[in-house]
Design a protein around this motif. Structure first.
Motif, mmCIF file in Angstrom:
data_model
loop_
_atom_site.group_PDB
_atom_site.id
_atom_site.type_symbol
_atom_site.label_atom_id
_atom_site.label_comp_id
_atom_site.label_asym_id
_atom_site.label_seq_id
_atom_site.Cartn_x
_atom_site.Cartn_y
_atom_site.Cartn_z
ATOM 1 N N VAL A 68 3.115 -4.566 -4.021
ATOM 2 C CA VAL A 68 1.737 -4.175 -3.703
ATOM 3 C C VAL A 68 1.502 -2.706 -4.045
ATOM 4 O O VAL A 68 0.417 -2.334 -4.515
ATOM 5 C CB VAL A 68 1.420 -4.464 -2.222
ATOM 6 N N CYS A 69 2.508 -1.865 -3.850
ATOM 7 C CA CYS A 69 2.375 -0.459 -4.241
ATOM 8 C C CYS A 69 2.146 -0.346 -5.750
ATOM 9 O O CYS A 69 1.343 0.477 -6.210
ATOM 10 C CB CYS A 69 3.621 0.322 -3.837
ATOM 11 N N CYS A 70 2.834 -1.190 -6.533
ATOM 12 C CA CYS A 70 2.643 -1.197 -7.984
ATOM 13 C C CYS A 70 1.244 -1.702 -8.342
ATOM 14 O O CYS A 70 0.595 -1.184 -9.262
ATOM 15 C CB CYS A 70 3.702 -2.065 -8.656
ATOM 16 N N VAL A 71 0.784 -2.715 -7.623
ATOM 17 C CA VAL A 71 -0.567 -3.245 -7.844
ATOM 18 C C VAL A 71 -1.608 -2.158 -7.609
ATOM 19 O O VAL A 71 -2.509 -1.933 -8.430
ATOM 20 C CB VAL A 71 -0.833 -4.461 -6.934
ATOM 21 N N MET A 72 -1.480 -1.445 -6.499
ATOM 22 C CA MET A 72 -2.452 -0.402 -6.166
ATOM 23 C C MET A 72 -2.370 0.773 -7.139
ATOM 24 O O MET A 72 -3.372 1.394 -7.473
ATOM 25 C CB MET A 72 -2.234 0.058 -4.729
#
Length: 260
Positions: free
Chosen positions: A216-220
């Motif tokens: 999710v950190c990569c997505v954001m």
């Protein structure tokens, strides 16, 4: 907001963002999308390169005692490893499943779906031109990733020459590749400074939850890159290298914004 409410919201946010990850980070799905990435590397004398690959280690603060030894890799504390593929614009294109940090890059890369993708799908038939030592132009097939010397010697993974002198063609190739390969390491630094949970440790016992948080950190991160492009920032690489001088600048417009 109470601590329990915050935890409930955070867990719900992670689950829902993880469910739509394929919308925000993926390896180029068409030739047109792929050419955007390939052109960036080609302009830096690496024709055929489709990304940079490396492993980042993230502290696992709540590592179970039974997994402690498997998570003590090069760090002095237990951590988990994520192999990522990024492009030269610091965009995350793929994340491999979570691994124990004691495992080597050579082991982890065997389970990377993005590496498997370029080995078996249409990417292996993509043609690109290169110059021989005699200055002759020849063609080669197959997209590859650039990496460090800790990886397997696969056709899809190009690393620096081992034991080469800095003077000469191989030496220049090594210097150029290592400079350009900093894009993936810069991405790791951005992720850890942008999201404190990656800098100070994952506070979950469940490895799957840790994987979801990192993803999710990569997505954001990718979403913020998209927002930057929508606001008029463009990627520039003024000296033809992928190092610190490459980055994002705001286009000059009627609002009076200058480069930043």
């Amino acid at each position: 907001m109470s601590g329990s409410s915050h935890a409930t919201f955070f867990n719900s946010f992670i689950v829902n963002m993880y469910s739509i990850k394929s919308e925000y980070f993926f390896y180029p799905r068409t030739m047109e999308e792929l050419q955007v990435t390939v052109r960036d590397y080609e302009s830096q004398h690496l024709p055929g390169a489709g990304g940079s690959i490396d492993v980042v280690h993230v502290k696992w603060s709540n590592c179970p005692a039974g997994d402690y030894n498997k998570c003590k890799g090069k760090e002095s504390f237990p951590s988990v490893a994520f192999e990522c593929v990024t492009n030269n614009r610091r965009r995350v294109l793929g994340v491999a499943p979570i691994q124990f940090s004691a495992r080597s890059d050579k082991h982890i890369v065997r389970f990377d779906p993005t590496v498997d993708l370029i080995k078996k799908q249409w990417y292996k038939d993509v043609e690109w031109d290169y110059y021989t030592t005699d200055g002759e132009v020849k063609k080669e097939k197959g997209i590859y990733f650039i990496c460090d010397g800790g990886y397997l010697r696969w056709k899809t993974l190009i690393c620096p020459y081992a034991g080469s002198d800095v003077i000469g063609q191989r030496g220049y190739f090594n210097i150029n590749l290592e400079s350009i390969r900093k894009d993936v390491e810069c991405t790791f630094g951005i992720l850890k400074k942008r999201w404190r949970i990656l800098e100070y440790g994952l506070h979950y016992h469940d490895m799957k939850k840790c994987e979801m948080v990192f993803t999710v950190c990569c997505v954001m991160h990718n979403i913020l890159l998209d927002v930057g492009e929508e606001q008029g920032f463009v990627y520039v690489n003024p000296v033809g290298r992928g190092g610190p001088t490459a980055g994002w600048e705001r286009c000059h417009d009627v609002t009076g914004y200058e480069s930043c």
